[in-house]
Design an enzyme around this catalytic site. Structure first.
Site, PDB file in Angstrom:
ATOM      1  N   SER C  47      29.812   7.983  65.748  1.00 28.70           N
ATOM      2  CA  SER C  47      31.185   7.602  65.427  1.00 28.70           C
ATOM      3  C   SER C  47      32.078   8.125  66.541  1.00 28.70           C
ATOM      4  O   SER C  47      31.900   9.254  67.016  1.00 28.70           O
ATOM      5  CB  SER C  47      31.605   8.190  64.081  1.00 28.70           C
ATOM      6  OG  SER C  47      32.846   7.649  63.684  1.00 28.70           O
ATOM      7  N   GLU C  48      33.032   7.312  66.971  1.00 33.13           N
ATOM      8  CA  GLU C  48      33.728   7.633  68.215  1.00 33.13           C
ATOM      9  C   GLU C  48      34.599   8.881  68.131  1.00 33.13           C
ATOM     10  O   GLU C  48      35.054   9.374  69.155  1.00 33.13           O
ATOM     11  CB  GLU C  48      34.517   6.425  68.734  1.00 33.13           C
ATOM     12  CG  GLU C  48      35.601   5.919  67.819  1.00 33.13           C
ATOM     13  CD  GLU C  48      35.115   4.775  66.926  1.00 33.13           C
ATOM     14  OE1 GLU C  48      33.918   4.793  66.553  1.00 33.13           O
ATOM     15  OE2 GLU C  48      35.929   3.901  66.603  1.00 33.13           O
ATOM     16  N   ASN C  49      34.813   9.419  66.932  1.00 30.74           N
ATOM     17  CA  ASN C  49      35.517  10.707  66.868  1.00 30.74           C
ATOM     18  C   ASN C  49      34.589  11.872  67.181  1.00 30.74           C
ATOM     19  O   ASN C  49      35.016  13.015  67.084  1.00 30.74           O
ATOM     20  CB  ASN C  49      36.203  10.890  65.511  1.00 30.74           C
ATOM     21  CG  ASN C  49      35.217  10.964  64.366  1.00 30.74           C
ATOM     22  OD1 ASN C  49      34.135  10.391  64.437  1.00 30.74           O
ATOM     23  ND2 ASN C  49      35.589  11.663  63.307  1.00 30.74           N
ATOM     24  N   GLY C  50      33.361  11.588  67.554  1.00 33.14           N
ATOM     25  CA  GLY C  50      32.495  12.639  68.079  1.00 33.14           C
ATOM     26  C   GLY C  50      31.278  12.959  67.251  1.00 33.14           C
ATOM     27  O   GLY C  50      30.494  13.834  67.609  1.00 33.14           O
ATOM     28  N   SER C  89      32.725  12.091  73.564  1.00 36.48           N
ATOM     29  CA  SER C  89      32.273  10.952  72.770  1.00 36.48           C
ATOM     30  C   SER C  89      32.511   9.637  73.513  1.00 36.48           C
ATOM     31  O   SER C  89      31.641   8.763  73.560  1.00 36.48           O
ATOM     32  CB  SER C  89      32.999  10.932  71.425  1.00 36.48           C
ATOM     33  OG  SER C  89      32.595   9.820  70.665  1.00 36.48           O
TER      34      SER C  89
END
Lengths: 219, 228, 228, 219
Positions: C47-50, C89
């Protein structure tokens, strides 16, 4: 997995990244296995072409290396030339010297999808000769290109079953960046864990790691 | 009075390190500076291999091959230290987060140009390491070097003759006989070793010197060099 | 046969996720895909929030406000997961380390152009988030969307009419009535919902279709939508 | 240190970075203190101008904000316009929208001394309109500029006496990058530790952190 299996498939002409700096983080058992495998015409991406605690020089002495990209290429032997220096003197090996910060930022860029970036480092020096420059605000900058590899041989402390890695102290140095920038990433580690490394202790995600060779304490 | 020895030069630079700063110390003489910073100062020594908070050298029986500084010395971590990777370490350096870097040098020019790497040693490969990044981006670059070459030639020059490390970066210079800063008007002398006249200092320097109104004596305590 | 519902579409895309891959799932329909990947597959959901290794949604009494995915859903970590910061990320995303991203879309063009953000909603501010990074740099971009707009217009077009998210990026499209890929020759149909003829599919599509030699039926198990 | 003391000195016209994403990592108590301090003509660097769990919108509603740099600016209130959207509609606030990866890479660049870099993200889209582009190899890239701040207000879990920080899970998001890119860095934390956080657990070095405000569990 044996060290030989861990480096299998690295071909003639490959660009190979090797971690390690200042005596910490050398993947020396993998490098020895690469020497035994014997691919030719390699390009090495390694901070020092000549560090006395790394096996890099054995690849060079074996005539496997066409080019070295590094920040240091000076032998430590005051009584004579290192294998690298002899080949360099004879014009038999190509050398690209980068400031260490540019060396690692270019690798980081290679792993991060950045083809090129501007840096203040090296402006006005011989190492920026022929490179594009540009002024932003009050300062001048040099355009530097990303570096990517076909394989990275890095050293870490513990790997878990998911390929996650931890590093001891200054062992990490170039390893994490190199792992992001190479197609095949092989980690030489002290120990393997069947249980996951706790999420907050992982220093490099297993997403970046393809193969693990458990070397134990020896380096 | 004798010229300062290498440890006295490091001591002198150490007197100017301020509390609360982040410093990076180059190989050779500069790494000794941290020994002469007041013990109650909160000074973070950064080493470009990723150590933020280098402590004293490790004792022989507590040394760890993985806990080394950029000069391959086995070190310890001070309280509050951490270790990052090289990409982040040089991001910190390039981003201007080092308050002072103290570097050795071959030559410094009156405009602040620095030459401290040399790729002209016959047959030897070049060695640049992290010096260019540190010199280009630390908030202040201080140089620690002998005032003259072994042959007696000047190291402080109108223009460098050796390959540059970075342009217009040096702020202060600590030599064995003087303390100088680099200003818009060139070299400004702040301290001179007692017994050396202004004329003699000028003669030993390859660029015009200006003397600060409060120019004083360069004095250091006795510090014995370790036996070689 | 009824067109696939949103969960059936997610199921269908999930059948094509390969073992050992790293996938990123967009907001809306795509996040459901992970529910339909075989349980014995080693698939890492990024997930792009890390979050590297998103697990199932957290139960109400075990949810943690700090353990959320990019869609603000409270999630769990799967075994072997870790969490990194946004800079790292997106370095991972931009660097091509995501094998497949599955995104919702408004429109896809026959050359693979993707339009899945819209800054033309009257008075509303634009919202782009991480879609452009994902679309530009994932190794494969799959789109999950209804074949037609609510008004019956085509979403698969010769050229997008809405603002682009990225050029020439879409590889596969899973709609409620067909599975297609984007080839050098435009849209290639791999599966059609039984009961829909090739002519009807073409009529409901805004670009010329080619049919794969092995073009077959699009069938999915019954999956009930949760009550709204 | 009170929250008011922690934000003291942030002046009219400042560029202020605010961490937080998807409900995690908002420095909301510091943002409330900044609202009370009341500087005007701020530029906010924040992923979302309108996130319902952040206090960012209060700064905007209070008329303190001249410009927002973000990747999301859409209000969640379907019955009406957010404070941001109303000002945007009225032409009273400036907006720069960036893809989220470009948003954070530009901040990382700002903290890493990189004035500009090329990225594939956004090429051929409205968000690259007017920006310099260049082809490297087979792909086209957009030149993006670094972002720096006068202050960053970030949320973390634990701070030690040296300013070192740890983060819980997805709380870190933009915080570490913002801390490297701003002159004054203030961390709002759950807890303070007099003893050092162990070196291998530190997620952001105290070198980047100037002030610590202990907020406890509240956010």
């Amino acid at each position: 997995m044996t060290a030989a299996e861990a480096v299998a498939g690295i071909l003639d002409g490959a660009t190979v990244m090797l971690s390690g700096f200042a005596g910490a983080g050398f993947s020396n058992q993998l490098v020895a296995a690469l020497r035994d495998l014997g691919p030719r015409n390699l390009t090495l991406v390694v901070n020092s072409a000549t560090h006395r605690l790394s096996n890099t020089h054995e690849l060079i002495a074996a005539g496997m290396v066409r080019k070295v990209i590094c920040s240091a290429a000076r032998g430590h032997d005051k009584s004579g030339l290192s294998a690298f220096e002899q080949l360099y003197k004879d014009g038999k090996i190509e050398l690209e010297v980068l400031p260490q910060g540019t060396f690692v930022e270019s690798i980081r860029a290679g792993g991060a999808g950045i083809p090129a970036y501007f840096t203040p480092t090296g402006f006005g020096t011989d190492l920026a000769a022929g490179k594009e420059t540009r002024r932003f605000g009050e300062r001048d900058y040099v355009l530097e290109a990303a570096i990517t590899g076909d394989a990275a041989l890095i050293r870490a402390d513990v790997a878990d079953r998911w390929g996650n890695l931890t590093f001891r102290h200054a062992q990490q140095n170039f390893g994490p960046a190199m792992a992001t920038a190479s197609k095949l990433v092989v980690a030489e580690v002290r120990a393997f864990s069947e249980v996951p490394i706790p999420p907050e202790q992982v220093q490099l995600s297993g997403v970046f790691v393809d193969r693990i060779y458990v070397a134990g304490d020896g380096a | 009075m004798k010229p300062l020895n290498r440890l006295q030069m490091a001591w002198r630079a150490g007197q100017d390190v301020e509390d609360g700063t982040v410093v990076n110390l180059g190989l050779g003489m500069p790494v000794n500076v941290s020994d002469y910073v007041p013990a109650d100062f909160d000074v973070v020594v950064q080493s470009e291999n990723g150590i933020i908070g280098v402590g004293p050298l490790a004792s022989a029986n507590a040394s760890d091959a993985d806990l080394v500084d950029a000069g391959s010395r086995r070190v310890t971590l001070r309280a509050g230290a951490t270790v990052i990777d090289s990409a982040n370490s040089f991001a910190m350096i390039r981003g201007g987060h080092i308050d002072v870097t103290i570097l050795g040098a071959f030559e410094v020019a009156a405009n602040g140009d620095l030459a401290n790497w040399d790729n002209r040693i016959p047959d030897k490969g070049p060695l640049v390491g992290g010096a260019m990044d540190l010199a280009a981006s630390a908030q202040a670059v201080w140089v620690l070097m002998e005032h003259n070459t072994r042959k007696g030639g000047p190291r402080l020059l109108e223009a460098c003759t050796l390959p540059l490390t970075a342009v217009r970066c040096v702020k202060r210079i600590y030599t064995d006989i003087a303390v100088l800063s680099v200003t818009a008007g060139g070299f400004l002398v702040h301290q001179i070793l007692p017994g050396i006249s202004r004329d003699e200092l000028q003669q030993r320097t390859g660029a015009k010197l200006t003397f600060a109104p409060d120019c004083g004596d360069l004095v250091a305590p006795e510090i014995a060099l370790p036996e070689a």
